[in-house]
Design a protein around this motif. Structure first.
Motif, PDB file in Angstrom:
ATOM      1  N   SER A   1       9.739  17.088  -8.504  1.00 27.98           N
ATOM      2  CA  SER A   1       9.766  16.019  -7.506  1.00 27.98           C
ATOM      3  C   SER A   1       9.326  16.586  -6.162  1.00 27.98           C
ATOM      4  O   SER A   1       9.277  17.807  -5.974  1.00 27.98           O
ATOM      5  CB  SER A   1      11.171  15.422  -7.377  1.00 27.98           C
ATOM      6  N   ALA A   2       9.010  15.683  -5.242  1.00 29.67           N
ATOM      7  CA  ALA A   2       8.592  16.091  -3.902  1.00 29.67           C
ATOM      8  C   ALA A   2       9.265  15.201  -2.865  1.00 29.67           C
ATOM      9  O   ALA A   2       9.331  13.976  -3.040  1.00 29.67           O
ATOM     10  CB  ALA A   2       7.073  15.999  -3.760  1.00 29.67           C
ATOM     11  N   ASN A   3       9.760  15.813  -1.809  1.00 25.59           N
ATOM     12  CA  ASN A   3      10.319  15.033  -0.705  1.00 25.59           C
ATOM     13  C   ASN A   3       9.401  15.053   0.515  1.00 25.59           C
ATOM     14  O   ASN A   3       9.764  14.578   1.573  1.00 25.59           O
ATOM     15  CB  ASN A   3      11.708  15.545  -0.318  1.00 25.59           C
ATOM     16  N   LEU A   4       8.194  15.614   0.332  1.00 26.32           N
ATOM     17  CA  LEU A   4       7.255  15.710   1.441  1.00 26.32           C
ATOM     18  C   LEU A   4       5.826  15.553   0.936  1.00 26.32           C
ATOM     19  O   LEU A   4       5.415  16.231  -0.012  1.00 26.32           O
ATOM     20  CB  LEU A   4       7.401  17.064   2.144  1.00 26.32           C
ATOM     21  N   LEU A   5       5.096  14.650   1.572  1.00 17.78           N
ATOM     22  CA  LEU A   5       3.662  14.508   1.349  1.00 17.78           C
ATOM     23  C   LEU A   5       2.961  14.670   2.694  1.00 17.78           C
ATOM     24  O   LEU A   5       3.295  13.977   3.656  1.00 17.78           O
ATOM     25  CB  LEU A   5       3.312  13.135   0.761  1.00 17.78           C
ATOM     26  N   VAL A   6       2.015  15.588   2.758  1.00 20.83           N
ATOM     27  CA  VAL A   6       1.203  15.789   3.951  1.00 20.83           C
ATOM     28  C   VAL A   6      -0.227  15.409   3.607  1.00 20.83           C
ATOM     29  O   VAL A   6      -0.749  15.827   2.560  1.00 20.83           O
ATOM     30  CB  VAL A   6       1.271  17.246   4.451  1.00 20.83           C
ATOM     31  N   PHE A   7      -0.849  14.626   4.475  1.00 25.17           N
ATOM     32  CA  PHE A   7      -2.191  14.127   4.205  1.00 25.17           C
ATOM     33  C   PHE A   7      -3.209  14.840   5.094  1.00 25.17           C
ATOM     34  O   PHE A   7      -3.060  14.875   6.316  1.00 25.17           O
ATOM     35  CB  PHE A   7      -2.255  12.620   4.445  1.00 25.17           C
ATOM     36  N   ARG A   8      -4.220  15.402   4.464  1.00 25.22           N
ATOM     37  CA  ARG A   8      -5.280  16.100   5.178  1.00 25.22           C
ATOM     38  C   ARG A   8      -6.618  15.831   4.483  1.00 25.22           C
ATOM     39  O   ARG A   8      -6.761  16.067   3.289  1.00 25.22           O
ATOM     40  CB  ARG A   8      -5.033  17.617   5.209  1.00 25.22           C
ATOM     41  N   GLU A   9      -7.577  15.318   5.247  1.00 20.53           N
ATOM     42  CA  GLU A   9      -8.955  15.141   4.762  1.00 20.53           C
ATOM     43  C   GLU A   9      -9.002  14.389   3.432  1.00 20.53           C
ATOM     44  O   GLU A   9      -9.710  14.786   2.497  1.00 20.53           O
ATOM     45  CB  GLU A   9      -9.655  16.492   4.652  1.00 20.53           C
ATOM     46  N   GLY A  10      -8.252  13.318   3.357  1.00 24.14           N
ATOM     47  CA  GLY A  10      -8.300  12.463   2.186  1.00 24.14           C
ATOM     48  C   GLY A  10      -7.499  12.932   0.996  1.00 24.14           C
ATOM     49  O   GLY A  10      -7.585  12.332  -0.086  1.00 24.14           O
ATOM     50  N   ARG A  11      -6.717  13.998   1.173  1.00 21.20           N
ATOM     51  CA  ARG A  11      -5.934  14.546   0.070  1.00 21.20           C
ATOM     52  C   ARG A  11      -4.450  14.546   0.423  1.00 21.20           C
ATOM     53  O   ARG A  11      -4.072  14.614   1.597  1.00 21.20           O
ATOM     54  CB  ARG A  11      -6.397  15.966  -0.259  1.00 21.20           C
ATOM     55  N   ALA A  12      -3.629  14.481  -0.623  1.00 16.62           N
ATOM     56  CA  ALA A  12      -2.176  14.481  -0.467  1.00 16.62           C
ATOM     57  C   ALA A  12      -1.607  15.784  -1.010  1.00 16.62           C
ATOM     58  O   ALA A  12      -1.856  16.148  -2.168  1.00 16.62           O
ATOM     59  CB  ALA A  12      -1.564  13.306  -1.209  1.00 16.62           C
ATOM     60  N   PHE A  13      -0.857  16.482  -0.163  1.00 15.27           N
ATOM     61  CA  PHE A  13      -0.253  17.759  -0.535  1.00 15.27           C
ATOM     62  C   PHE A  13       1.262  17.582  -0.630  1.00 15.27           C
ATOM     63  O   PHE A  13       1.900  17.126   0.320  1.00 15.27           O
ATOM     64  CB  PHE A  13      -0.604  18.828   0.492  1.00 15.27           C
ATOM     65  N   ALA A  14       1.830  17.957  -1.769  1.00 14.87           N
ATOM     66  CA  ALA A  14       3.257  17.737  -2.025  1.00 14.87           C
ATOM     67  C   ALA A  14       4.048  19.029  -1.919  1.00 14.87           C
ATOM     68  O   ALA A  14       3.590  20.099  -2.316  1.00 14.87           O
ATOM     69  CB  ALA A  14       3.456  17.133  -3.413  1.00 14.87           C
TER      70      ALA A  14
END
Length: 264
Positions: A85-98
């Motif tokens: 599971s992930a409690n954090l999504l960071v968005f950069r340049e069209g991508r989602a990092f968990a």
């Protein structure tokens, strides 16, 4: 600056907007952080699309969307993958990092409120087998603790234990545990008189700050770790990942305690 926020349902109780908005002000950022209340998975997916489109900088994710957040990410940290599971999504340049910062928050809370506790090679019991258990179990396993899950429905505990590589224990294991963690959504009915004299009790709940579980331990002079310490601990790396700046020197615990009407 692109806004950020926390996503979950229900969301009105969340303290994340207070915490992050206080840090935003303390850091002098031109940014915003709000509570998003997607009532279903489709609405949550829409938020992730907004992030990929550059309309959101990041999301903290709470129940019931943590597993979905991980599945929607383009990349994920080993910790998030281990937790499932992930409690954090960071968005950069069209991508989602968990990522999952819950384990960091969990261990930070222990370091702050039970600094002399060493769990390496020692028995620890986590009460529950739900989503809250995952990050705690992964973090404690990484700290080389002997992690045991205790749950009313043993089959559920066994399934999670097999997935995480930990054990399932019986109630007798509480007597020798150096750390007992309540990860249940309800308060456990346990006889704290059976716990070891050096046991540390932790409750992931922070409303109220001193739960009945922690109050019973305090009556026995057992050390306690509250859920607010974990909440703040997991928020710090989230803030820095989303906004790209260090957390400012603000007494955020005092701010939150005042908002909760708590004295300590």
């Amino acid at each position: 600056m692109i806004p950020a926020g926390v996503a979950g349902w229900p969301i009105a109780h969340s303290l994340s907007p207070l915490i992050h908005s206080t840090w935003i002000e303390g850091a002098g950022l031109e940014a915003s952080y709000e509570a998003f209340g997607p009532e279903d998975e489709a609405a949550f997916r829409s938020l992730v699309v907004q992030g990929r489109d550059g309309r959101l900088a990041g999301l903290n994710v709470t129940a019931p969307y943590k597993a979905l957040a991980l599945s929607l990410a383009d990349e994920a940290t080993p910790t998030a993958k281990a937790c499932g599971s992930a409690n954090l999504l960071v968005f950069r340049e069209g991508r989602a990092f968990a990522d999952s910062t819950d384990g960091l928050g969990f261990m930070q809370a222990l370091a702050e409120q039970a600094p002399d506790l060493d769990v390496a090679g020692r028995p620890v019991v986590i009460l529950g087998a739900g989503g809250a258990t995952r990050a705690a179990a992964v973090a404690l396993k990484s700290a080389e603790a002997e992690v045991g899950l205790l749950n009313r429905t043993r089959a559920r505990a066994e399934a999670l234990a097999d997935e995480l590589g930990v054990s399932v224990v019986e109630p007798e294991a509480l007597e020798n545990a150096v750390l007992i963690v309540n990860a249940l959504s309800v308060q456990p009915d346990l006889d704290v008189a059976r716990f070891a004299d050096d046991a540390v009790l932790m409750d992931m709940t922070y409303r109220p700050l001193t739960t009945p579980f922690l109050a019973a331990g305090r009556a026995r002079s057992l050390r306690k770790v509250d859920g607010l310490a974990m909440l703040i601990g997991q928020a710090r790396p989230s803030f820095e990942a989303i906004f790209g700046v260090p957390v400012p020197p603000v007494d955020i615990r005092r701010v939150v305690l005042d908002a909760l009407g708590e004295t300590a």
